[in-house]
Design an enzyme around this catalytic site. Structure first.
Site, PDB file in Angstrom:
ATOM      1  N   GLY A 153     -21.234   5.933  -2.136  1.00  0.00           N
ATOM      2  CA  GLY A 153     -20.088   6.521  -2.840  1.00  0.00           C
ATOM      3  C   GLY A 153     -19.844   5.807  -4.155  1.00  0.00           C
TER       4      GLY A 153
ATOM      5  N   GLY B 171     -23.836   3.968   2.584  1.00  0.00           N
ATOM      6  CA  GLY B 171     -22.684   4.530   1.864  1.00  0.00           C
ATOM      7  C   GLY B 171     -22.924   4.453   0.366  1.00  0.00           C
TER       8      GLY B 171
ATOM      9  N   VAL C 282     -18.532   2.799  -4.890  1.00  0.00           N
ATOM     10  CA  VAL C 282     -19.009   1.413  -4.963  1.00  0.00           C
ATOM     11  C   VAL C 282     -20.511   1.345  -4.665  1.00  0.00           C
ATOM     12  CG1 VAL C 282     -18.765  -0.927  -4.061  1.00  0.00           C
ATOM     13  CG2 VAL C 282     -16.758   0.548  -4.231  1.00  0.00           C
TER      14      VAL C 282
ATOM     15  N   LYS D   7       0.857  -1.191   0.000  1.00  0.00           N
ATOM     16  CA  LYS D   7       0.000   0.000   0.000  1.00  0.00           C
ATOM     17  C   LYS D   7       0.889   1.235   0.000  1.00  0.00           C
ATOM     18  CE  LYS D   7      -4.569   0.347   0.261  1.00  0.00           C
ATOM     19  NZ  LYS D   7      -5.510  -0.585  -0.346  1.00  0.00           N
TER      20      LYS D   7
HETATM   21  N1  LIG Z   1     -13.574   1.649  -4.653  1.00  0.00           N
HETATM   22  C1  LIG Z   1     -13.300   0.348  -4.680  1.00  0.00           C
HETATM   23  O1  LIG Z   1     -13.184  -0.268  -5.763  1.00  0.00           O
HETATM   24  C2  LIG Z   1     -13.161  -0.408  -3.388  1.00  0.00           C
HETATM   25  C3  LIG Z   1     -12.561  -1.684  -3.435  1.00  0.00           C
HETATM   26  C4  LIG Z   1     -12.475  -2.413  -2.246  1.00  0.00           C
HETATM   27  C5  LIG Z   1     -12.952  -1.882  -1.048  1.00  0.00           C
HETATM   28  N2  LIG Z   1     -13.514  -0.622  -1.065  1.00  0.00           N
HETATM   29  C6  LIG Z   1     -14.023  -0.101   0.209  1.00  0.00           C
HETATM   30  O2  LIG Z   1     -15.412   0.177   0.067  1.00  0.00           O
HETATM   31  C7  LIG Z   1     -15.761   1.330   0.832  1.00  0.00           C
HETATM   32  C8  LIG Z   1     -16.374   2.384  -0.076  1.00  0.00           C
HETATM   33  O3  LIG Z   1     -15.430   2.724  -1.080  1.00  0.00           O
HETATM   34  P1  LIG Z   1     -15.763   3.875  -2.147  1.00  0.00           P
HETATM   35  O4  LIG Z   1     -14.663   3.829  -3.137  1.00  0.00           O
HETATM   36  O5  LIG Z   1     -17.166   3.742  -2.593  1.00  0.00           O
HETATM   37  O6  LIG Z   1     -15.590   5.151  -1.221  1.00  0.00           O
HETATM   38  P2  LIG Z   1     -16.284   6.593  -1.413  1.00  0.00           P
HETATM   39  O7  LIG Z   1     -15.447   7.513  -0.603  1.00  0.00           O
HETATM   40  O8  LIG Z   1     -16.502   6.873  -2.850  1.00  0.00           O
HETATM   41  O9  LIG Z   1     -17.730   6.386  -0.743  1.00  0.00           O
HETATM   42  C9  LIG Z   1     -17.954   6.311   0.627  1.00  0.00           C
HETATM   43  C10 LIG Z   1     -19.362   6.870   0.871  1.00  0.00           C
HETATM   44  O10 LIG Z   1     -19.686   6.625   2.233  1.00  0.00           O
HETATM   45  C11 LIG Z   1     -20.281   7.810   2.770  1.00  0.00           C
HETATM   46  N3  LIG Z   1     -20.075   7.782   4.205  1.00  0.00           N
HETATM   47  C12 LIG Z   1     -18.991   8.128   4.927  1.00  0.00           C
HETATM   48  N4  LIG Z   1     -19.209   7.923   6.235  1.00  0.00           N
HETATM   49  C13 LIG Z   1     -20.454   7.424   6.344  1.00  0.00           C
HETATM   50  C14 LIG Z   1     -21.243   6.997   7.425  1.00  0.00           C
HETATM   51  N5  LIG Z   1     -20.802   7.043   8.679  1.00  0.00           N
HETATM   52  N6  LIG Z   1     -22.485   6.553   7.174  1.00  0.00           N
HETATM   53  C15 LIG Z   1     -22.961   6.506   5.917  1.00  0.00           C
HETATM   54  N7  LIG Z   1     -22.259   6.891   4.839  1.00  0.00           N
HETATM   55  C16 LIG Z   1     -21.015   7.337   5.051  1.00  0.00           C
HETATM   56  C17 LIG Z   1     -19.576   8.943   2.060  1.00  0.00           C
HETATM   57  O11 LIG Z   1     -20.350  10.139   2.117  1.00  0.00           O
HETATM   58  C18 LIG Z   1     -19.463   8.372   0.646  1.00  0.00           C
HETATM   59  O12 LIG Z   1     -20.603   8.665  -0.128  1.00  0.00           O
HETATM   60  C19 LIG Z   1     -14.462   1.773   1.520  1.00  0.00           C
HETATM   61  O13 LIG Z   1     -14.391   1.169   2.787  1.00  0.00           O
HETATM   62  C20 LIG Z   1     -13.389   1.201   0.628  1.00  0.00           C
HETATM   63  O14 LIG Z   1     -12.175   0.977   1.337  1.00  0.00           O
HETATM   64  C21 LIG Z   1     -13.634   0.117  -2.187  1.00  0.00           C
END
Ligand SMILES: NC(=O)c1ccc[n+]([C@@H]2O[C@H](COP(=O)([O-])OP(=O)(O)OC[C@H]3O[C@@H](n4cnc5c(N)ncnc54)[C@H](O)[C@@H]3O)[C@@H](O)[C@H]2O)c1
Length: 351
Positions: free
Chosen positions: A183, A181, A185, A82
């Protein structure tokens, strides 16, 4: 060319950890290789606020180790690593500082001579990775128009859908699924589940996500209420640590399957879920879709191959559920044991 004078950090369970202060940006940054497999490791770059450089170092090591486990259980011949760039919480970088920091980070990546490959992660975008790619060849997750795998989130969402379908052992149509969440994903997942005919409840701390909820005809709740909502599945797709003994006692679902890394606040949470009869699909198993896509780029990206590979997350999950049920253990332990078996051991410095 400005040299990056990085310091090797003593970290006994890790193949190599280097930290430095970027010569252009003056921001603290670090790369941790937990281990390499066939001379390579892969893990995304986080560009996030940290209170201290030590906090960033602790985080990068923890995340690198988790990448080793994820790659191993997925059956990828890849070590875990990482990268982080830390900025002070009170002063997010402006675009100029951001570019300087990404340039510094690219040089730190280069100092590993290809043993570390970087990619997109929390706090970085595909544009950031393209920027890093101007200064080092050791990146994955390039834009699709440049032959890369592009944004990993749709692939991650695909894997979560596979996990939900596998765990329910039934079609998704008509099932009530709560996504916390929305975001990168979470929004792709919401669209996929909507298209598959699920009834959705969604929650986010960001009210701007209400627009997507309305477009999909989903019910909107606060995250607090969504955790205790009565439904078939809860999909945590925000930050880690959501499942502690308190939240688990409030769950009214039979399945928890979501993308958020490190969902369990502690290993005890896996036992608490088992005791309540709730099936938890281990996060590091089911959120590997993005990693599968990014890794595929190293062999020349083939979308169909990636999609077939993501569908196999279902087989891995069934194997974990079988093992756990035969051994009378929880799904976390069963998944960790499978990762060890598939990789021949998960310690750093051993390959
Ligand atoms: N992007 C990927 O391909 C990927 C791959 C593996 C794991 N992940 C994991 O999946 C999760 C989401 O990733 P992402 O890329 O969508 O991140 P992102 O930052 O795009 O989305 C996160 C979302 O969660 C919301 N959020 C934050 N705190 C919150 C809470 N307490 N309650 C409700 N909503 C809340 C944010 O406003 C945001 O909309 C993370 O934990 C990340 O590590 C992502």
């Amino acid at each position: 060319m400005t040299a990056v004078a990085s310091a090797r950090v003593l970290a006994s369970d890790y193949e190599e950890v280097r930290a430095c202060r970027g010569p252009r940006s003056r921001l603290h940054m670090a790369i941790a290789i937990h281990r390499t497999v066939d001379g390579r490791s892969l893990g995304g770059l986080r560009f996030e606020p940290y209170d201290t450089p030590d906090d960033a170092l602790t985080d990068v090591k923890r995340l690198a180790r988790a990448m080793t486990v994820k790659a191993a259980v997925t059956g990828l011949r890849l070590g875990g690593a990482k990268g982080v760039i830390a900025h002070p919480p009170a002063s997010p970088p402006d675009p100029e500082l951001r570019t300087l920091a990404l340039h510094d980070f690219a040089q730190l990546v280069d100092s590993f001579d290809g043993r570390y490959i970087t990619a997109q992660d929390a706090g970085t975008s595909i544009d950031d990775i393209s920027c890093v790619g101007r200064f080092t060849d050791h990146i994955a997750g390039r834009p699709r128009c440049k032959g890369g795998s592009g944004d990993p989130s749709p692939y991650t969402a695909h894997g979560i859908e596979v996990a939900i379908r596998t765990t329910l052992q039934a079609p998704i149509a008509g099932r009530h699924i709560v996504i916390v969440g929305l975001g990168h994903v979470g929004s792709h997942l919401a669209n996929r589940l909507h298209d598959a005919g699920a009834r959705l409840t969604v929650a986010d701390v960001n009210d701007a996500k209400l627009v997507l909820a309305e477009q999909l005809g989903a019910q909107w709740m606060t995250p607090e209420d969504a955790i205790g909502a009565e439904a078939d599945v809860l999909a945590p797709c925000a930050l880690g640590g959501m499942l502690d003994l308190d939240t688990i006692s409030r769950l009214q679902v039979s399945v928890v399957a979501g993308a958020a890394n490190n969902q369990l606040a502690s290993d005890l949470a896996a036992d608490a879920l088992l005791e309540r009869g709730i099936v938890w699909a281990p996060d590091f198993v089911i959120n590997a879709g993005g990693l599968i896509a990014v890794e595929d780029e190293l062999h020349g990206f083939d979308q169909r191959r990636v999609e077939r590979s993501i569908e196999r997350i279902g087989d891995t999950l069934n194997e974990i559920y079988d093992r756990a049920s035969r051994a009378g253990t929880n799904n976390l332990i069963a998944a960790q044991q499978l990762a060890v078996q598939r990789s021949g051991g998960l310690d750093g410095n051993n390959t």
